[in-house]
Motif scaffolding. Sequence first.
Motif, mmCIF file in Angstrom:
data_model
loop_
_atom_site.group_PDB
_atom_site.id
_atom_site.type_symbol
_atom_site.label_atom_id
_atom_site.label_comp_id
_atom_site.label_asym_id
_atom_site.label_seq_id
_atom_site.Cartn_x
_atom_site.Cartn_y
_atom_site.Cartn_z
ATOM 1 N N GLU A 7 0.830 -1.208 0.000
ATOM 2 C CA GLU A 7 0.000 0.000 0.000
ATOM 3 C C GLU A 7 0.859 1.250 0.000
ATOM 4 O OE1 GLU A 7 -2.105 3.506 1.263
ATOM 5 O OE2 GLU A 7 -0.514 2.531 2.442
ATOM 6 N N GLU A 8 2.017 1.174 0.625
ATOM 7 C CA GLU A 8 2.841 2.365 0.773
ATOM 8 C C GLU A 8 3.404 2.878 -0.547
ATOM 9 O OE1 GLU A 8 2.708 4.089 3.218
ATOM 10 O OE2 GLU A 8 2.368 2.880 4.995
ATOM 11 N N ILE A 9 3.423 2.046 -1.578
ATOM 12 C CA ILE A 9 3.814 2.547 -2.895
ATOM 13 C C ILE A 9 2.582 2.724 -3.781
ATOM 14 C CG2 ILE A 9 6.172 1.678 -2.753
ATOM 15 C CD1 ILE A 9 5.343 -0.604 -4.631
ATOM 16 N N LEU A 10 1.414 2.582 -3.181
ATOM 17 C CA LEU A 10 0.136 3.000 -3.760
ATOM 18 C C LEU A 10 -0.301 2.222 -4.990
ATOM 19 C CD1 LEU A 10 0.680 6.847 -3.325
ATOM 20 C CD2 LEU A 10 -0.629 5.321 -1.838
ATOM 21 N N ASN A 11 0.178 0.995 -5.125
ATOM 22 C CA ASN A 11 -0.312 0.214 -6.263
ATOM 23 C C ASN A 11 -0.527 -1.266 -5.966
ATOM 24 O OD1 ASN A 11 2.274 -0.928 -6.342
ATOM 25 N ND2 ASN A 11 2.984 0.400 -8.006
ATOM 26 N N LEU A 56 -3.734 9.584 -7.689
ATOM 27 C CA LEU A 56 -2.312 9.738 -7.973
ATOM 28 C C LEU A 56 -1.935 9.011 -9.255
ATOM 29 C CD1 LEU A 56 0.725 9.636 -5.666
ATOM 30 C CD2 LEU A 56 0.575 7.859 -7.407
ATOM 31 N N GLU A 57 -1.004 9.595 -9.992
ATOM 32 C CA GLU A 57 -0.363 8.918 -11.120
ATOM 33 C C GLU A 57 1.134 9.167 -11.002
ATOM 34 O OE1 GLU A 57 -0.307 6.533 -14.611
ATOM 35 O OE2 GLU A 57 -1.797 6.903 -13.049
ATOM 36 N N TYR A 116 -6.789 5.621 -7.486
ATOM 37 C CA TYR A 116 -7.961 6.483 -7.505
ATOM 38 C C TYR A 116 -8.120 7.188 -6.166
ATOM 39 C CZ TYR A 116 -10.074 4.890 -11.903
ATOM 40 O OH TYR A 116 -10.343 4.645 -13.231
ATOM 41 N N GLU A 117 -8.872 8.265 -6.178
ATOM 42 C CA GLU A 117 -9.341 8.868 -4.934
ATOM 43 C C GLU A 117 -10.394 7.948 -4.307
ATOM 44 O OE1 GLU A 117 -12.486 10.006 -7.884
ATOM 45 O OE2 GLU A 117 -10.321 9.665 -7.908
ATOM 46 N N ILE A 118 -10.707 8.166 -3.039
ATOM 47 C CA ILE A 118 -11.738 7.363 -2.377
ATOM 48 C C ILE A 118 -13.113 7.860 -2.805
ATOM 49 C CG2 ILE A 118 -12.764 6.702 -0.163
ATOM 50 C CD1 ILE A 118 -9.976 7.064 1.075
ATOM 51 N N SER A 140 -2.829 10.022 -0.374
ATOM 52 C CA SER A 140 -3.438 9.068 -1.304
ATOM 53 C C SER A 140 -3.365 7.673 -0.712
ATOM 54 C CB SER A 140 -2.710 9.072 -2.653
ATOM 55 O OG SER A 140 -2.625 10.361 -3.194
ATOM 56 N N THR A 141 -4.249 6.794 -1.172
ATOM 57 C CA THR A 141 -4.226 5.392 -0.781
ATOM 58 C C THR A 141 -4.825 4.551 -1.892
ATOM 59 O OG1 THR A 141 -5.047 3.723 0.777
ATOM 60 C CG2 THR A 141 -6.406 5.687 0.472
ATOM 61 N N ASP A 142 -4.288 3.355 -2.087
ATOM 62 C CA ASP A 142 -4.853 2.483 -3.111
ATOM 63 C C ASP A 142 -6.178 1.852 -2.676
ATOM 64 O OD1 ASP A 142 -3.942 0.527 -1.344
ATOM 65 O OD2 ASP A 142 -2.376 -0.243 -2.668
#
Length: 458
Positions: free
Chosen positions: A142-146, A182-183, A293-295, A362-364
């Motif tokens: 999760e910490e690298i958001l993907n 995020l991208e 994505y956003e929540i 951000s969060t995945d």
Amino acid sequence: MNTQLAREWIDNNQGRMCGVSKKIWSTPETAFRERESYEVLVNILKEEGFLVEERFGGIPTAFRATYGSGSPVIGLLAEYDALPGLSQKVSTKKEEVEEGAPGHGCGHNLMAAACLSAALALKEGLESEEEATIVLYGCPAEEILNGKGFMAREGAFKELDLAISWHPSSTTSVQGSPMTALESGEFFFKGRTAHAAGDPENGRSALDAVELMDIGANYLREHVTDDVRIHYQITNGGGAPNIVPDKASVLYFTRAKDRRNVLKTYERVKKCADGASTMTETSYELKSRGGCYEILINETLNTVMEEVLLETPEPVYTEEELAFAEELNKTSPSYERASKADDYESIKTKSIGIRRGFGGGSTDVGDVSHIVPLVMFTTATHNSLAAGHSWHITASSGHSIGEKGMLYAARSMVEFVRRVLEDPEILINAKEEFDRSTKDDKYICPVTDDMKVEDFLV
């Protein structure tokens, strides 16, 4: 559902579940390297009668564990990756366990144990396997958001009727802010080497291209909407000052309030790379690092969770725990001002309801919320003045303060599921709201087919 049995399971297994949390805390592992944490969770789930799909989707540290065969299908999202460089003892002073090592500065050890506790308690409370299906997803990276993007690419989450996400925090609240989409991508510039003093005219500096791109992106900040955030890190700046570097690279994170706006902004960032390449007569290759994505807020589910948090008895802290939190707070630069406020507490003890406003992080988890209806909430697991991703959180996550917040979260998840099972209208309304919100904006996984987990292990 026999809620009393589920609650008793949590009460009777507190020590065991705190032991799981402490084991993961003691062996912190970064994104896609969470092998020991994965093994701890998978082994317990197997012992407790869950059907476990290991290495879900070919991802070495992801899993899918299920119990039951009925409807609704309810998902819990466990995370267990640590952060690099946040090693810390359970101490009110900054003391690394191991210099430069990772640590649980986001409290994911607590998150994993809370979701495990809730899943096992729900299994105990179900009247029969046909009453519902409980799915515990083990979500790495999760910490690298993907991490969840990789899982979604392989078909995860779409089986669910709803998903529940809990996260450690300094407050108890329901997530009413969408945070940010995020991208990310890494730009690899290629030029031509030359002696920087002897024949600089023959060189084409890849580092110049990186720097010019960064200048362009910095000027771009003036001409984007207020929700946009652009961050970068030079990942390769050349080898020596007297050599014109033929290789240089920079990693960019671009954020915005929704996926549509972040992609629009990211295209403009890429034009900065195009311009830099033209000016320096270099070329570049863009390697996607994915995004999220956003929540997508579901007000139906949020309202139910808000009621749950207000009605579930919050933890009671000992004098030692309060003193530990207070000593941590004293090391915060905001302590002098914050401690004078009328509502100051060393640990926030009451739910603040649904948290609104703009959140820059951000969060995945956002990806999951665009696949199925989702509710996300937090409970207090660390001192009130802890900064995000800090040694304060690592220290508290290995302390009884964190464990009490973790168990409070597990009880809250059980109570939330009870209400959903006993009132079918909740899920009907949540799905209708979800369908309205997504009818013109279908989910497109940010993790593309060419991306590999191995690329993030370098």
